[in-house]
Every structure is written in structure tokens, then in C-alpha cells.
Design a protein around this motif. Structure first.
Motif: not given
Length: 378
Positions: A119-145
């Protein structure tokens, strides 16, 4: 917002995916702020530069002998099924000598870990815009930018999730049932390890099962060909009590321990446990620590090869503190002195400090040459 069914919240973080972030610490809140010198600033700058160098890269200088490559060892083995006296004795030895160990006879199933990895691997296979939509940055949560200038360069990026693996969307397309359950089980194991560690070292466990006194973060990093594309230097760092990584397959890891860089290879189905900076302060300096998370450096080492085309993720559960916490040594209330050559003094070795200020500095400055705890030592 999709979330797990259990109704608990991280008290150290703002509302998930809100707009607030922690402010940077001000000089007035930092101990010895007036003692900073140009030499210290230069060391910080050099530390940030060297932070970009992977631990496997050797620096050569004319006329100087290069350091030999790290020897990979097996971490100390701790079995939860051992009698308490044996468990505590082995745990104390590993904590004081190394600051890390591998845990066996635990309750985490390999099937659950494998499903969570998928399931974690499927997250990294998402398009960039979907990653940001599902997991927006809110320190320290979200993707490292760090690499936002290259939207297609997602390899090696890391994702930080809260303990419920919350997703900023009402969509059911992104199913993370196994990842949520895996995170929950790893958290329970982490709390058990903290309790046994407190008994072994001799301080009162300040966490217990009170959710207002701790929080958990699941840190997921993508790897390619069994190798992490981000060294510790460019991976985000965050203070923690203990870190736990389940061993789905045979891997080597590089870690920055108090003794320097080490290379370890835990057993399959064991849990690699690292003690963090908070555990070291709680123990009043009696236990060693590992800075940052363990970084995978190779996979499939049992067969002596690594598939350069393979993709996988590493998942590390950090048990840490609420932002409003104050970190201070937890001295035993009453314990007779023991003359064993170790530091058994009742005097604290660290000044109390704000966890929020410390976490912000460790995460954003990512200093490698300087131990961030040094400024709080007495």
C-alpha cells in the motif's frame, strides 16, 4: 476526510493538513544563544555541506590513508519471550553499548508488513499532483519537498504520516487499511519496548498509554534497486524516543550512532529498534542513540545481489513527543549508588529544553557534524 476508526488525535501537531506550522525558534528561547560564534556558524555550514554526502561515499585527501569500508554486523538480539531479568539485562547492555538492537518474538506478522509495504508503494506511484492533494505538507506531515523543482523526480522522497495515516480526501480510491493496522501494531510494540527500556535503565516511564504524552509518526521512504536515493543528509530528521523498522527482507542499513557510522544487517522478520535523542536525555546519558532513521543501503544480500530495477519502500515508526513537551532527564527517585565505573550520578547531564524548538531545529538545519544535544549538556 478518510481516517482510521480509532478516535485519537496527535496532540503535538496542528489540525492535520491545516495551514499552521510551527514557528522557528527564536534566539531568546535557545540556551547559550549568546555564546554562538562565527566558528560555530562555520561548523553549521560545513555540516550542511557534508550532509549531502552519502555515508557510502569516501572522501580522499592527498597523503592521507582512506578509512576502510564499514564492516556489516548483526545488531544485538533481544527476544521478548525471554524472562524479565534476562530481557532487561540484554536490553540494558545493547542500549548502553550500541543504542540499537533487533527484536524477535514480537507480535508483528510478516503478512501484515508486506501488505502495508504494498500500500505504501502505491502512494509513491501516484502522480505528483495527487500526492500533494492527498498528503499536503504540514510540518512534519506530508511529503518532503526538497526536490519540488522536479515534479517527476519522486524517487527517494519520504512521506510522514500520523498514527492514523490520515488522507486529505473523501475518496476511497486510496485504500490504506493494512498500513493503518501495521502502524497501530508497531506503535503498541514501541510502547512495550519503552516500558521495558525504562525498567532496564531505571527511570519511570513518562509515556505509559496516555495518548497526550506521546505520538507516533510513520515515515515512509522510497528506495530503488534496494538503495535509498536519499542519504541521511538529505532525509528529514525528527527527534524521537525509539524508531522501529520491520525486516520484510534481508537488507543492510547505515546508521549514524554515537560511535560513528555503522552498517548492520538484521534478521528477516525481526524489528530493528533504534534509540533516539529523547531516550538518551531521559536516561540522563546512560544509553547511546542513533541520529535519524536507519537508511537501507542494499537488499537481497543473502543472494549476494541487488535488483537494480526493483522498487520498494522502507517504513519506520517513530514514537516521539507532543510539540508542547519539555524534554528533561528522568532521574530515578531512589536508587543506591553503584560503583561500576559508569555514570551513576543523580545530577542531571542535560538542561531541560522545549521539544518544539528542538524538533524544528533538527528538522530544518539537519546538522551532521554537530550533535544537536551538545548545546543542552551541563
Amino acid at each position: 476526510m478518510a481516517s482510521s476508526t480509532h478516535e485519537h488525535h496527535l496532540h503535538h501537531l496542528p489540525t492535520p493538513y491545516g495551514t499552521t506550522t510551527a514557528p522557528p525558534p527564536t534566539p531568546s528561547t535557545q540556551p547559550n544563544s549568546l555564546l554562538s560564534t562565527s566558528g560555530s556558524e562555520a561548523a553549521d555550514s560545513l555540516s550542511r555541506l557534508l550532509h549531502r554526502i552519502p555515508p557510502t561515499l569516501s572522501l580522499s585527501f592527498p597523503g592521507r590513508r582512506q578509512s576502510p569500508p564499514l564492516t556489516t554486523t548483526s545488531p544485538p538480539l533481544i527476544s521478548l519471550s525471554d524472562p524479565k531479568p534476562t530481557l532487561h539485562s540484554n536490553l540494558l547492555s545493547a542500549a548502553k553499548q550500541h543504542g540499537y538492537f533487533q527484536l524477535t518474538n514480537h507480535s508483528i506478522s510478516s503478512q501484515l508488513a508486506t501488505s502495508a509495504e504494498s500500500e505504501s508503494s502505491s502512494i509513491f506511484n501516484l502522480p505528483h499532483d495527487e500526492k500533494q492533494r492527498y498528503f499536503p505538507k504540514n510540518w512534519p506531515l506530508g511529503f518532503d519537498n526538497d526536490d519540488d523543482d522536479d515534479d517527476d523526480n519522486v524517487n527517494g522522497k519520504s512521506l510522514c504520516l500520523d498514527s492514523s495515516c490520515s488522507v486529505e480526501s473523501n475518496s476511497t480510491e486510496l485504500g490504506l487499511t493494512s498500513l493503518r493496522e501495521f502502524t497501530c501494531q508497531m506503535e503498541k510494540l514501541g510502547l512495550q519496548v519503552i516500558e521495558e527500556l525504562a525498567c532496564a535503565v531505571g527511570f519511570e516511564n513518562p509515556v505509559g498509554e496516555d495518548r497526550t504524552r506521546f505520538c507516533s509518526l510513520m515515515w515512509i521512504s522510497e528506495t530503488e534497486g534496494g538503495l535509498s536515493n536519499k542519504p541521511l543528509s538529505s532525509s528529514p530528521l525528527y527527534p524521537f524516543v525509539i524508531g522501529l523498522s520491520f525486516q520484510i527482507r534481508c537488507r543492510k542499513y547505515s546508521m549514524l550512532a554515537d560511535s560513528g557510522w555503522v552498517s548492520v544487517s538484521p534478521q528477516v522478520d525481526s524489528v530493528l529498534v533504534t534509540l533516539g535523542d529523547i531516550a538518551q536525555v531521559w536516561s540522563n546519558g546512560k544509553v547511546k542513540k542513533v541520529r535519524g532513521r536507519a537508511i537501507p543501503t542494499s537488499a537481497d544480500i543473502a543472494e549476494g545481489k541487488s535488483n537494480s530495477n526493483s522498487h520498494s519502500v522502507s517504513m519506520t515508526l517513530l514514537v516521539t513527543l507532543p510539540l508542547e513537551s519539555t524534554v528533561t532527564p528522568l532521574l530515578p527517585k531512589s536508587a543506591p549508588p553503584v560503583d561500576d565505573g559508569e555514570n551513576n550520578s543523580e545530577s542531571p547531564m542535560f538542561n531541560p529544553f522545549s521539544f518544539e524548538d528542538y524538533a524544528w531545529r533538527v528538522y530544518h538545519e539537519r546538522l551532521l557534524l554537530k550533535d544537536p544535544l551538545v548545546r543542552y549538556r551541563l
